[in-house]
Design an enzyme around this catalytic site. Structure first.
Site, PDB file in Angstrom:
ATOM      1  N   GLU A 171      39.904  19.291 -16.358  1.00 53.47           N
ATOM      2  CA  GLU A 171      38.981  18.177 -16.206  1.00 53.47           C
ATOM      3  C   GLU A 171      39.585  16.813 -16.544  1.00 53.47           C
ATOM      4  OE1 GLU A 171      34.737  20.516 -16.645  1.00 53.47           O
ATOM      5  OE2 GLU A 171      35.249  19.028 -18.172  1.00 53.47           O
ATOM      6  N   GLU A 358      34.623  26.698 -13.668  1.00 48.90           N
ATOM      7  CA  GLU A 358      33.497  26.598 -14.601  1.00 48.90           C
ATOM      8  C   GLU A 358      32.235  26.346 -13.802  1.00 48.90           C
ATOM      9  OE1 GLU A 358      33.686  23.841 -17.885  1.00 48.90           O
ATOM     10  OE2 GLU A 358      35.807  24.284 -18.247  1.00 48.90           O
TER      11      GLU A 358
END
Length: 452
Positions: A171, A358
């Protein structure tokens, strides 16, 4: 609670199902066996940064309970486990002396996974930068990208023979935007200049990490995990539509363009280029071909034009209205955002195979008579599996899915008050309790394996 067999059968037999965690969120043992502090250890101790000054000092005590946790993962019937390696365990000062006890821990963890036929999907960096590197400028400094390459080399030499696929960074948006522009995550910067510097350093670190890993093991499938934003204009006015496109470049293109096209968008260079320290050869390092990439998705981003905003992208985020379609952390449930995003990204860029690395939901249901009835999470997961199947059927090469999260854990600035796990953790006793969503996921995988 029984999963839809038709849903399970929308995925091919070689589709990979897993669960995901991250080191600082679950391991604890923050001061044991040679580990030194990360920026999150320091940040969480500062008043007002993390809810009630919660920290990862103990977390889920996974460092001591790893074997029973791996057994728990195996009991769910998943194919793979995605976890992160703690840089401060391997190189406590960020560079220099290697901490063998840290490598030993991941040796044991990976060996246990291999013994249980679980595929090994580590991430090298999930936000726990060794605190010593912050003294050199942290992610604003090119030297941190070079340190990351050294760290990658050490990890792959020791563990690479048992890794099925390796991600460099988790991320980048959170590391750049959330941590250096908005000040919400460690190190808590609110600086356009720092943000711009971090964007390029982080992209460069990824490229140098891929090179370092492949120099040791050329056949290791390399990727990166990006929490791309599904951007929607607040209205169909030309102003909102143009702003949404700028917001796409600001939140997504700022990573996808250099990684997959070897360029930065002209708007990005115009707005931030003076602080990015882009040097000859950098973009060639950043843009080398990847074997796969990971997408993290939870909620859409809705954008309106903000004529009063001085800074690029002159956008205002529209907060979702209160109602049943929000999770307990306040995020809108909109599964179409996932399928729309995947189709949009593959239309814009030449991308390799994708894994959903995710996806999940925060619902804070607790045990009642030993049962955690988190039907809302089951509903969320069922909708999003359908969206993934829709994208696959539209031609997007999605090869696997990792549910976030295996268990309740340290939820960064939210501390322990927000729960994303399919396994409930009592933080006083460290007792793990499978929620109904875990049983649902296990049944879904059973139905998938049955195949008929």
């Amino acid at each position: 609670m029984a999963p839809n067999k038709e849903l399970a059968q929308r995925f091919p037999q070689d589709f990979l199902f897993g669960v995901a965690t991250a080191a600082y969120q679950i391991e604890g043992a923050a001061n044991e066996d040679g580990r030194k502090p990360s920026i999150w250890d320091a940040f969480s101790k500062m008043p007002g940064r993390v809810f009630q000054q919660h920290s990862g000092d103990v977390a889920c005590d996974h460092y001591h309970r790893w074997e029973s946790d791996i057994d728990l993962i195996q009991s769910l019937g998943v194919d793979a486990y995605r976890f992160s390696i703690a840089w401060p365990r391997i190189l406590p000062d960020g560079r220099g002396q290697v901490n063998e006890k840290g490598l030993d821990f991941y040796d044991r963890l990976i060996d246990a996974m291999v013994e249980r036929d679980l595929k090994v999907y580590p991430t090298l960096y999930h936000w726990d930068l060794p605190l010593m590197l912050a003294g050199d400028g942290g992610w604003t400094a090119r030297s941190t990208a070079e340190a990351f390459a050294d760290y990658t080399d050490i990890v792959v030499r020791r563990l690479g023979d048992r890794i099925d696929a390796l991600a460099t960074i988790n991320e980048p948006w959170c590391i750049c935007h959330l941590s250096h522009l908005y000040g919400i995550h460690a190190p808590g910067e609110k600086s356009t200049e720092a943000f711009a510097a971090v964007v390029h350093t982080l992209n460069l670190a990824h490229g140098l990490g891929v090179q370092a890993a492949r120099a040791v093991r050329s056949d290791l499938p390399m990727g990166i995990v990006i929490n791309a934003h599904s951007v929607y204009p607040a209205s169909e006015t030309p102003e909102d539509r143009e702003t949404a496109e700028r917001a796409f470049e600001f939140n997504n293109g700022i990573f996808f363009s250099p990684l997959f096209q070897g360029t930065y968008h002209p708007d990005i260079l115009s707005a931030f280029g003076d602080s990015m320290d882009i040097r000859d050869g950098d973009l060639e390092i950043i843009s080398q071909p990847l074997d796969w990439w990971g997408l993290n998705y939870y909620t859409p981003l809705r954008i309106a034009h903000d004529p009063d905003a001085a800074d690029y992208p002159q956008a205002r985020t529209i907060a979702p209205e209160q109602g049943p379609d929000l999770t307990d952390i306040g995020w809108e449930v909109y599964e179409k955002g996932l399928s729309d995003l995947m189709k949009d990204l593959y239309a814009r860029y030449r991308l390799p195979d994708c894994y959903i690395t995710e996806n999940g939901a925060c619902y804070n249901d607790g045990p009642v008579n030993g049962v955690v009835d988190d039907q809302r999470r089951i509903d969320y997961l069922e909708k999003h599996f359908g969206a993934i199947a829709d994208a696959r059927e539209a031609g997007v090469p999605v090869k696997g899915y990792f549910l976030w999260s295996l268990m309740d854990n340290f939820e960064w600035a939210e501390g322990y008050r927000m729960r994303f796990g399919i396994v409930h953790v009592d933080y006083d006793t460290q007792v793990r309790t499978l929620k109904n969503s875990a049983l649902w996921y296990r049944d879904l995988l059973d139905a998938h394996k049955a195949g008929d």
